[in-house]
Motif scaffolding. Structure first.
Motif, PDB file in Angstrom:
ATOM      1  N   ILE A 104      -5.425   9.732  13.569  1.00  0.00           N
ATOM      2  CA  ILE A 104      -5.706   9.911  12.142  1.00  0.00           C
ATOM      3  C   ILE A 104      -5.039   8.839  11.291  1.00  0.00           C
ATOM      4  O   ILE A 104      -5.473   8.544  10.182  1.00  0.00           O
ATOM      5  CB  ILE A 104      -5.261  11.331  11.676  1.00  0.00           C
ATOM      6  N   TYR A 105      -3.991   8.204  11.808  1.00  0.00           N
ATOM      7  CA  TYR A 105      -3.250   7.195  11.043  1.00  0.00           C
ATOM      8  C   TYR A 105      -3.939   5.831  11.036  1.00  0.00           C
ATOM      9  O   TYR A 105      -3.660   5.002  10.189  1.00  0.00           O
ATOM     10  CB  TYR A 105      -1.831   7.038  11.609  1.00  0.00           C
ATOM     11  N   TYR A 106      -4.853   5.576  11.975  1.00  0.00           N
ATOM     12  CA  TYR A 106      -5.421   4.234  12.112  1.00  0.00           C
ATOM     13  C   TYR A 106      -6.504   3.940  11.078  1.00  0.00           C
ATOM     14  O   TYR A 106      -7.292   4.814  10.720  1.00  0.00           O
ATOM     15  CB  TYR A 106      -5.999   4.029  13.516  1.00  0.00           C
ATOM     16  N   TYR A 164      -2.304   4.378   7.804  1.00  0.00           N
ATOM     17  CA  TYR A 164      -1.960   5.112   6.589  1.00  0.00           C
ATOM     18  C   TYR A 164      -0.478   5.468   6.625  1.00  0.00           C
ATOM     19  O   TYR A 164       0.098   5.691   7.698  1.00  0.00           O
ATOM     20  CB  TYR A 164      -2.775   6.399   6.484  1.00  0.00           C
ATOM     21  N   TYR A 165       0.136   5.555   5.443  1.00  0.00           N
ATOM     22  CA  TYR A 165       1.469   6.127   5.351  1.00  0.00           C
ATOM     23  C   TYR A 165       1.345   7.652   5.459  1.00  0.00           C
ATOM     24  O   TYR A 165       0.281   8.229   5.221  1.00  0.00           O
ATOM     25  CB  TYR A 165       2.124   5.752   4.018  1.00  0.00           C
ATOM     26  N   ALA A 166       2.438   8.295   5.817  1.00  0.00           N
ATOM     27  CA  ALA A 166       2.419   9.750   5.987  1.00  0.00           C
ATOM     28  C   ALA A 166       1.976  10.455   4.709  1.00  0.00           C
ATOM     29  O   ALA A 166       1.253  11.457   4.761  1.00  0.00           O
ATOM     30  CB  ALA A 166       3.806  10.238   6.410  1.00  0.00           C
ATOM     31  N   GLU A 167       2.375   9.936   3.558  1.00  0.00           N
ATOM     32  CA  GLU A 167       2.021  10.572   2.285  1.00  0.00           C
ATOM     33  C   GLU A 167       0.529  10.452   1.971  1.00  0.00           C
ATOM     34  O   GLU A 167       0.022  11.144   1.086  1.00  0.00           O
ATOM     35  CB  GLU A 167       2.829   9.953   1.143  1.00  0.00           C
ATOM     36  N   GLU A 168      -0.187   9.568   2.715  1.00  0.00           N
ATOM     37  CA  GLU A 168      -1.620   9.411   2.497  1.00  0.00           C
ATOM     38  C   GLU A 168      -2.449  10.364   3.352  1.00  0.00           C
ATOM     39  O   GLU A 168      -3.658  10.473   3.172  1.00  0.00           O
ATOM     40  CB  GLU A 168      -2.040   7.967   2.793  1.00  0.00           C
ATOM     41  N   ILE A 169      -1.821  11.037   4.296  1.00  0.00           N
ATOM     42  CA  ILE A 169      -2.511  12.003   5.145  1.00  0.00           C
ATOM     43  C   ILE A 169      -2.468  13.374   4.467  1.00  0.00           C
ATOM     44  O   ILE A 169      -1.388  13.891   4.169  1.00  0.00           O
ATOM     45  CB  ILE A 169      -1.858  12.095   6.547  1.00  0.00           C
ATOM     46  N   ARG A 170      -3.626  13.946   4.210  1.00  0.00           N
ATOM     47  CA  ARG A 170      -3.676  15.239   3.543  1.00  0.00           C
ATOM     48  C   ARG A 170      -3.178  16.345   4.473  1.00  0.00           C
ATOM     49  O   ARG A 170      -3.579  16.411   5.637  1.00  0.00           O
ATOM     50  CB  ARG A 170      -5.103  15.549   3.098  1.00  0.00           C
ATOM     51  N   PRO A 171      -2.342  17.238   3.966  1.00  0.00           N
ATOM     52  CA  PRO A 171      -1.845  18.329   4.807  1.00  0.00           C
ATOM     53  C   PRO A 171      -2.949  19.341   5.102  1.00  0.00           C
ATOM     54  O   PRO A 171      -3.872  19.534   4.307  1.00  0.00           O
ATOM     55  CB  PRO A 171      -0.734  18.963   3.950  1.00  0.00           C
ATOM     56  N   LYS A 172      -2.835  20.003   6.233  1.00  0.00           N
ATOM     57  CA  LYS A 172      -3.876  20.950   6.648  1.00  0.00           C
ATOM     58  C   LYS A 172      -3.967  22.146   5.709  1.00  0.00           C
ATOM     59  O   LYS A 172      -4.996  22.830   5.655  1.00  0.00           O
ATOM     60  CB  LYS A 172      -3.624  21.414   8.078  1.00  0.00           C
ATOM     61  N   GLU A 173      -2.896  22.393   4.955  1.00  0.00           N
ATOM     62  CA  GLU A 173      -2.906  23.517   4.023  1.00  0.00           C
ATOM     63  C   GLU A 173      -3.957  23.347   2.923  1.00  0.00           C
ATOM     64  O   GLU A 173      -4.353  24.317   2.277  1.00  0.00           O
ATOM     65  CB  GLU A 173      -1.516  23.699   3.383  1.00  0.00           C
TER      66      GLU A 173
END
Length: 317
Positions: A104-106, A164-173
């Motif tokens: 998902i980060y790529y 992507y930076y971690a803050e750019e990945i939407r949380p599953k919540e």
């Protein structure tokens, strides 16, 4: 191949001068927006809604809307200065295992080629990454956009995949309507495992094709030649309520497909072993005999090859 970026890969005090090239390309079929009545491409203009005038590129600046209708603006040079500190450096921060990174980060992958002065350092980094089986996690800025990057080896070539930076990945919540975790039926789970095992294979990217692109190209060729475009009938899907029935049907379908493929593979191997390289329009009938000697068999085979005419292979456009 066009150079996308020039700079250096750095780790510790080591600098590796490199050129960057895009490792992938968009294979979509380009389509233009046309006026239906005249089949003429539509033109787009940069228009200011306040003065209703067309705006040239040298009159355009970038802005951030900090409040509705209120912007802070930046000239191109200002943004370049902000990015200049790291814009020519791929700075490796850590070395990690590839298996630790979720796909998902790529984002996008680039090849890195050495500058003439950096071949020795380039080869050193390639060999070190191969020996340690590690990849580098780096910071990089390309076209005023900062991102993480994975530095790894692809087919012996140093490559960089932006991340992507971690803050750019939407949380599953934030995902609506996720099912609650409930206990799975053991029989259904076993059937699902069997189905996965039936469909398990080695990843061979060459065998996957863009079916939509092929259908679109065929339709384009038909339209150019003035032919009517024919569409395949839509498959009618039945709503299978019973999950176990769906799993059983899928398993049967998978087994039938696997058996058919193995049968075709076996037939092709037999044909390949018995036939000469050229295709023949007809097979000469020969009587087989267990008592025939090796020399007679060789003569019969030679005669059949001479008699058979190769079929001209039809080439498609």
């Amino acid at each position: 191949m066009q150079t996308v970026w020039k700079g250096a890969v750095s780790f510790g005090l080591v600098n590796v001068p490199v050129k960057m090239f895009s490792a992938t390309h968009d294979n979509d079929i380009p389509m233009k927006m046309l006026h239906k009545e005249f089949n003429v491409p539509i033109q787009y203009h940069r228009t200011c809604p306040k003065c209703e005038e067309n705006v040239s590129w040298n009159e355009i600046v970038k802005g951030y809307e900090y409040e509705p209708g209120h912007f802070v603006t930046f000239e191109k040079k200002e943004l370049e200065k902000l990015a200049s500190e790291t814009s020519r450096e791929i700075r490796i921060l850590d070395f990690v295992d590839l298996s630790e990174i979720d796909p998902i980060y790529y984002q996008k992958t680039y090849y890195l080629a050495p500058e003439e002065s950096g071949e020795h350092a380039y080869n050193l980094l390639v060999e070190a990454l191969l020996d340690t089986k590690k990849i580098g996690i780096a910071n990089v800025s390309i076209r005023s956009k900062s991102s993480l990057a994975a530095i790894r080896i692809v087919d012996g070539v140093l490559s960089m995949s932006t991340m992507y930076y971690a803050e750019e990945i939407r949380p599953k919540e934030q995902i609506p309507n996720l099912p609650k975790q409930t206990k799975v039926d053991e029989r259904e789970l076993e059937m699902a495992r069997m189905l996965i095992d039936q469909l398990a294979a080695s990843f061979e990217p060459e065998k996957y094709e863009d079916e939509y692109r092929e259908r679109l190209m065929d339709a384009i060729e038909d339209k150019v030649e003035g032919k009517e475009v024919k569409y395949a009938p839509e498959e009618k899907k039945t709503n299978v309520i019973d999950l176990m029935d769906a799993l059983k049907a899928s398993l049967k379908q998978s087994k039938d497909a696997t058996g058919a493929k193995q049968g075709e593979s076996g037939k092709s191997e037999i044909k390949a072993a018995s036939k000469p390289a050229a295709k023949r329009t007809s097979k000469p009938k020969a009587k087989s005999s267990t008592r025939s000697s090796t020399s007679k068999s060789a003569k019969a085979t030679s005669a059949s090859k001479t008699a058979a005419k190769p079929r001209r292979r039809k080439t498609g456009s």
